[in-house]
Design a protein around this motif. Structure first.
Motif, PDB file in Angstrom:
ATOM      1  N   GLY A 306      19.670  81.673  31.110  1.00  0.00           N
ATOM      2  CA  GLY A 306      20.835  82.468  31.498  1.00  0.00           C
ATOM      3  C   GLY A 306      20.365  83.609  32.360  1.00  0.00           C
ATOM      4  O   GLY A 306      20.340  84.768  31.938  1.00  0.00           O
ATOM      5  N   PRO A 309      21.618  87.880  33.079  1.00  0.00           N
ATOM      6  CA  PRO A 309      21.403  89.132  32.349  1.00  0.00           C
ATOM      7  C   PRO A 309      20.083  89.815  32.642  1.00  0.00           C
ATOM      8  O   PRO A 309      19.901  90.960  32.270  1.00  0.00           O
ATOM      9  CB  PRO A 309      21.455  88.692  30.874  1.00  0.00           C
ATOM     10  CG  PRO A 309      22.157  87.380  30.880  1.00  0.00           C
ATOM     11  CD  PRO A 309      21.777  86.746  32.175  1.00  0.00           C
ATOM     12  N   HIS A 348      22.974  94.231  26.582  1.00  0.00           N
ATOM     13  CA  HIS A 348      23.963  93.319  27.135  1.00  0.00           C
ATOM     14  C   HIS A 348      23.453  91.882  27.238  1.00  0.00           C
ATOM     15  O   HIS A 348      24.115  91.037  27.814  1.00  0.00           O
ATOM     16  CB  HIS A 348      24.402  93.809  28.520  1.00  0.00           C
ATOM     17  CG  HIS A 348      25.114  95.129  28.479  1.00  0.00           C
ATOM     18  ND1 HIS A 348      24.961  96.093  29.465  1.00  0.00           N
ATOM     19  CD2 HIS A 348      25.954  95.655  27.560  1.00  0.00           C
ATOM     20  CE1 HIS A 348      25.706  97.152  29.158  1.00  0.00           C
ATOM     21  NE2 HIS A 348      26.304  96.906  28.007  1.00  0.00           N
ATOM     22  N   TRP A 349      22.265  91.620  26.700  1.00  0.00           N
ATOM     23  CA  TRP A 349      21.750  90.254  26.705  1.00  0.00           C
ATOM     24  C   TRP A 349      22.480  89.424  25.650  1.00  0.00           C
ATOM     25  O   TRP A 349      23.176  89.975  24.790  1.00  0.00           O
ATOM     26  CB  TRP A 349      20.252  90.252  26.408  1.00  0.00           C
ATOM     27  CG  TRP A 349      19.411  90.774  27.558  1.00  0.00           C
ATOM     28  CD1 TRP A 349      19.865  91.284  28.735  1.00  0.00           C
ATOM     29  CD2 TRP A 349      17.997  90.858  27.594  1.00  0.00           C
ATOM     30  NE1 TRP A 349      18.819  91.664  29.522  1.00  0.00           N
ATOM     31  CE2 TRP A 349      17.649  91.415  28.850  1.00  0.00           C
ATOM     32  CE3 TRP A 349      16.983  90.507  26.717  1.00  0.00           C
ATOM     33  CZ2 TRP A 349      16.325  91.634  29.229  1.00  0.00           C
ATOM     34  CZ3 TRP A 349      15.665  90.722  27.090  1.00  0.00           C
ATOM     35  CH2 TRP A 349      15.347  91.272  28.330  1.00  0.00           C
ATOM     36  N   ASP A 350      22.294  88.121  25.718  1.00  0.00           N
ATOM     37  CA  ASP A 350      22.995  87.266  24.753  1.00  0.00           C
ATOM     38  C   ASP A 350      22.368  87.397  23.362  1.00  0.00           C
ATOM     39  O   ASP A 350      21.306  87.999  23.179  1.00  0.00           O
ATOM     40  CB  ASP A 350      23.021  85.812  25.225  1.00  0.00           C
ATOM     41  CG  ASP A 350      21.632  85.187  25.313  1.00  0.00           C
ATOM     42  OD1 ASP A 350      20.719  85.635  24.606  1.00  0.00           O
ATOM     43  OD2 ASP A 350      21.458  84.245  26.106  1.00  0.00           O
ATOM     44  N   THR A 351      23.030  86.823  22.377  1.00  0.00           N
ATOM     45  CA  THR A 351      22.628  86.992  20.979  1.00  0.00           C
ATOM     46  C   THR A 351      21.224  86.455  20.712  1.00  0.00           C
ATOM     47  O   THR A 351      20.431  87.070  19.980  1.00  0.00           O
ATOM     48  CB  THR A 351      23.636  86.283  20.055  1.00  0.00           C
ATOM     49  OG1 THR A 351      24.941  86.817  20.294  1.00  0.00           O
ATOM     50  CG2 THR A 351      23.262  86.490  18.593  1.00  0.00           C
ATOM     51  N   ASN A 352      20.887  85.297  21.302  1.00  0.00           N
ATOM     52  CA  ASN A 352      19.566  84.705  21.074  1.00  0.00           C
ATOM     53  C   ASN A 352      18.456  85.653  21.525  1.00  0.00           C
ATOM     54  O   ASN A 352      17.463  85.856  20.818  1.00  0.00           O
ATOM     55  CB  ASN A 352      19.449  83.373  21.817  1.00  0.00           C
ATOM     56  CG  ASN A 352      20.347  82.300  21.228  1.00  0.00           C
ATOM     57  OD1 ASN A 352      20.658  82.331  20.038  1.00  0.00           O
ATOM     58  ND2 ASN A 352      20.780  81.355  22.056  1.00  0.00           N
ATOM     59  N   GLN A 354      18.646  88.911  21.930  1.00  0.00           N
ATOM     60  CA  GLN A 354      18.627  90.108  21.094  1.00  0.00           C
ATOM     61  C   GLN A 354      17.982  89.851  19.735  1.00  0.00           C
ATOM     62  O   GLN A 354      17.282  90.717  19.194  1.00  0.00           O
ATOM     63  CB  GLN A 354      20.052  90.640  20.909  1.00  0.00           C
ATOM     64  CG  GLN A 354      20.649  91.237  22.181  1.00  0.00           C
ATOM     65  CD  GLN A 354      21.954  91.971  21.914  1.00  0.00           C
ATOM     66  OE1 GLN A 354      22.334  92.179  20.768  1.00  0.00           O
ATOM     67  NE2 GLN A 354      22.626  92.380  22.978  1.00  0.00           N
TER      68      GLN A 354
END
Length: 510
Positions: A306, A309, A348-352, A354
């Motif tokens: 992704g 981000p 603001h990164w995705d859950t994975n 973070q």
């Protein structure tokens, strides 16, 4: 009821530490004179600090230091340094709208500095309002706290070197103190020499990029300012965008020095003494380096899938592969060692991504480094002990000691490591709940992840959290009660819990 601690001796030695801490204020004083900003702030701060130091020192002309007194001196020295550190902030903020004009905010910022946490109540507007001298003082507090205030004092003050081993063992990060030379004062000087040498080299490299035209805004002031906060894994920056304000070339130079800061500095001293293979033979270093490499690889894959981000703040899109690898390496190097710098707003990164960063924050640097957290050596021994217990459960008649680098780990040391880790996790969990409850009390919308990250970031001396507490956010919106709780977490986290908590059970006897 009688006291078990000689408080007069402890406070007298605290006065000695405070008195000499005033010398460090001469650096921002010279900068204030150069820029003609806040000169009176640092002149008055020096006078107040020296006066307080002499006053406390006179309580006991010939202090006697035992094991309990060592705990008191170390704990109070860090608390006292944080209190002294608020003086320039309060004076500079007097009569202004600065966030540091409030005593709790100033105390929070100073404690975050000396404990090399990097959590801040200052935003972009607040940074712009303050002088070059005050911001350099903010940077300098982290450099002083990195290798340790007590270690520095032992290195330069004969009266402290007599009981230096007790003091250093209470302050040193990690489960054991490595004595590098026959005299403890020489060991302290050796550690500070390595620390100073890396700092100078780092500053020269940063400024060299500026001279070469690869970092236009990395002038000498910024090079020194970031030199003061990278090696101590502090993370403060005079730039609101942290290291993201600088070029990719600067970021690639910062990464290896953040990693170096998380290595046991005793290993570098041994290399200087001719033991060239000391680092690669060290099991903690191999585990530390391997963990960093694996985490960078995993995070790089997550970010590459992704790519949006991981773009830089300025919107640069050059070389997605290089950019992704750089962002992953930087954030892992920063958070594992509790540096707290950032080149991207990972809030603001995705859950994975973070979750990977949250896991990284739990590991910590090496024992004997300037990194915070639980420390790699403890996790390594915990894993080996768990493996031993599983083996013994299947083979009850077997006696199997825990071994590390061909040495048997003492069972008392194993108990101590498990006790520390349990206290760390319990304190982290309780503090997260208290922060959430207090935020709800004042109507501050704090998510569960933000409460967890705030507790972990301050106890582990990491700095940034998630959400509004991300690398470009601030802790300003917390109540004064929550800020003081996090000050406590930063204090006990830097001293690795035991010296501070031991004061409450050994201070007096009924």
């Amino acid at each position: 009821m009688r006291w078990l601690v000689d408080w007069r001796s402890s406070v007298s030695l605290l006065g000695t530490v405070i008195k000499y801490l005033a010398l460090s204020m001469t650096i921002p004083l010279f900068i204030a004179m150069f820029y003609q900003e806040d000169v009176w702030v640092f002149l008055l701060s020096i006078l107040v600090t020296v006066g307080l130091g002499f006053t406390l020192e006179r309580l006991e002309p010939e202090p006697d230091l035992g094991p309990r007194e060592a705990l008191v001196v170390v704990s109070l020295a860090w608390l006292g340094a944080a209190i002294i550190g608020t003086i320039p902030y309060l004076l500079a903020g007097y009569g202004t709208a600065s966030t540091l004009a409030h005593p709790v905010n100033a105390f929070f910022e100073s404690t975050s500095g000396f404990t090399t946490t990097g959590a801040t109540v200052m935003g972009e507007i607040s940074l712009d309002r303050h002088s070059h001298a005050l911001l350099m003082w903010r940077q300098l507090t982290q450099w002083l706290g990195g290798m340790g205030i007590i270690v520095l004092m032992i290195a330069i003050l004969p009266e402290l070197s007599v009981n230096g081993a007790q003091l250093m063992s209470s302050e040193a990060p990690g489960p054991e103190l490595q004595k590098l030379t026959p005299k403890i004062a020489e060991t302290a000087r050796a550690l500070w020499l390595v620390y100073f040498g890396f700092t100078v080299l780092y500053i020269l490299l940063l400024y060299g990029l500026h001279v070469a035209g690869l970092a236009p805004n990395m002038d000498l002031y910024n090079a020194v300012a970031h030199g003061f906060t990278t090696l101590p894994t502090g993370g403060f920056s005079p730039q609101a965008d942290s290291i993201a304000a600088f070029s990719a070339a600067v970021q690639w130079v910062v990464i290896p020095f953040m990693v170096v800061a998380g290595v046991n500095f005793a290993l570098f001293w041994r290399v200087l003494q001719g033991e060239a293979r000391a680092i690669v033979r060290d099991s903690e270093f191999r585990t530390y380096a391997g963990a960093i490499a694996v985490l960078i690889a995993v995070l790089s894959v997550v970010l590459f899938r992704g790519a949006a981000p991981v773009l830089e703040i300025g919107g640069a899109t050059e070389g997605v592969t290089e950019n992704t690898l750089r962002q992953a390496a930087f954030q892992i190097g920063s958070l594992m060692n509790s540096t707290g710098y950032a080149t991207s707003d990972f809030a603001h990164w995705d859950t994975n991504a973070q979750m990977i960063l949250l896991f990284t924050m739990f590991i910590g640097g090496s024992a004997g480094s300037t990194g915070g957290g639980i420390k790699v050596i403890r996790w390594l021994i915990i894993l080996k002990t768990v493996r031993r217990e599983l083996f013994v459960a299947a083979n009850p008649d077997t006696v199997r000691p825990v071994r590390l680098a061909n040495r048997t780990v003492d069972e008392d040391a194993i108990k101590g490591i498990f006790a520390f880790t349990l206290m760390y996790l319990m304190l982290f969990a309780v503090a997260a709940v208290l922060l959430a409850l207090d935020s709800a009390r004042i109507g501050y919308d704090l998510t569960a992840l933000e409460a967890i990250s705030a507790s972990l970031a301050t106890l582990g001396n990491i700095g940034p959290g998630f959400g509004s507490l991300g690398p470009f956010g601030s802790y300003l919106e917390f109540s004064n009660v929550s800020k003081l709780l996090m000050v406590f977490l930063m204090w006990v986290g830097r001293l690795e819990i035991v010296p501070v908590l031991a004061l409450f059970v050994t201070g007096l006897e009924r």
